[in-house]
Design a protein around this motif. Sequence first.
Motif, PDB file in Angstrom:
ATOM      1  N   PHE A 206      -2.515  11.479  -3.137  1.00 27.86           N
ATOM      2  CA  PHE A 206      -3.112  10.429  -2.307  1.00 27.86           C
ATOM      3  C   PHE A 206      -3.410  10.981  -0.918  1.00 27.86           C
TER       4      PHE A 206
ATOM      5  N   SER B 292      -4.900   2.104   5.495  1.00 29.47           N
ATOM      6  CA  SER B 292      -3.873   1.141   5.908  1.00 29.47           C
ATOM      7  C   SER B 292      -3.606   1.257   7.395  1.00 29.47           C
TER       8      SER B 292
ATOM      9  N   ARG C   7       0.833  -1.205   0.000  1.00 32.55           N
ATOM     10  CA  ARG C   7       0.000   0.000   0.000  1.00 32.55           C
ATOM     11  C   ARG C   7       0.865   1.251   0.000  1.00 32.55           C
TER      12      ARG C   7
ATOM     13  N   MET D 242      -6.671   1.021  -1.866  1.00 31.85           N
ATOM     14  CA  MET D 242      -7.350   2.211  -2.389  1.00 31.85           C
ATOM     15  C   MET D 242      -8.851   1.989  -2.325  1.00 31.85           C
TER      16      MET D 242
ATOM     17  N   ILE E 146      -6.018   5.915   0.408  1.00 33.20           N
ATOM     18  CA  ILE E 146      -5.444   4.625   0.797  1.00 33.20           C
ATOM     19  C   ILE E 146      -5.715   4.429   2.282  1.00 33.20           C
TER      20      ILE E 146
END
Length: 288
Positions: free
Chosen positions: A180, A225, A29, A213, A223
């Motif tokens: 991101f 995580s 990721r 994602m 994202i």
Amino acid sequence: MAGATTGDLNLRAENVSRIVTGFALQSYRMKQLCLIQSSSSWKETYWIETAADLSASGTGNTVRGTPRLAEFNAGEVTWNEASKRHEKYTMEGVISWEDETTNEIDVISRTLLRIARAITKAVGDEIYSQISTLAGNTVTIAAGDEWDSATIANRDPIQDILNAMKLIEEDNYDPHKSGFLLLNPKDFANLMGNANVRNAGQFFTSDVTKNGMVGRILGLTIIKSNSVTADEAMVVIAKEACTWKEAKGLTTEVINDPGIKKTIRSWEVGVIQVTNPDAMCKIDNTAA
């Protein structure tokens, strides 16, 4: 298995390597944020360019209004030297002959999955740790205005994300290009549960679902995580903010001890370089 030929063992090792790599590619990721470059050195030296705009020496506006026949104003770009050494990420699993042949659980498949996950998580944790520590911009949320504030009216994650994007743009980077937003599952839930996001469809779209994602917001790919620290968020321009120098990509070997066990061993060697800190902004949501 006893009696298997060397060729068979090699074939199994190749298949196992491909399976581990396949699992890993689905699990990376943080690594997708980095520009990937191969390396043959153990120590990596790189240069971090200063973000400040060039200015000429002297008083007043010495860039604009240069007189006729006057010397041009001088400005120098500066860089700071940094260096890091590669690190080795390793994991192995041992499967007894008895478990492989008689266990009701597919121990090989589970072992392959967990080995890949262990390495990719360790790599992801290190990448996030470095970009969080070295980010050139920070948005600090005031006490009482956190995304999970007890006062619901004070929660404003959309403005906080916009503020982070603004700081990056002020440093002449474009967060709309490969931008991101990194979130921990807790903060993703706080973001998606916010009334402004729920009630305004233009903020969020769910058109990406791979490698962590889970959608897009304000033009940024989200994202989600566990490598991301809770009560933090990061806006990062992928491939520009950081580089992953790879001395050895993910590699897997099967060591067979017929009639006794199989050892499945995986490793990779690399290091992250944060080359453009101002292409990132941390949103600090820990005021409370």
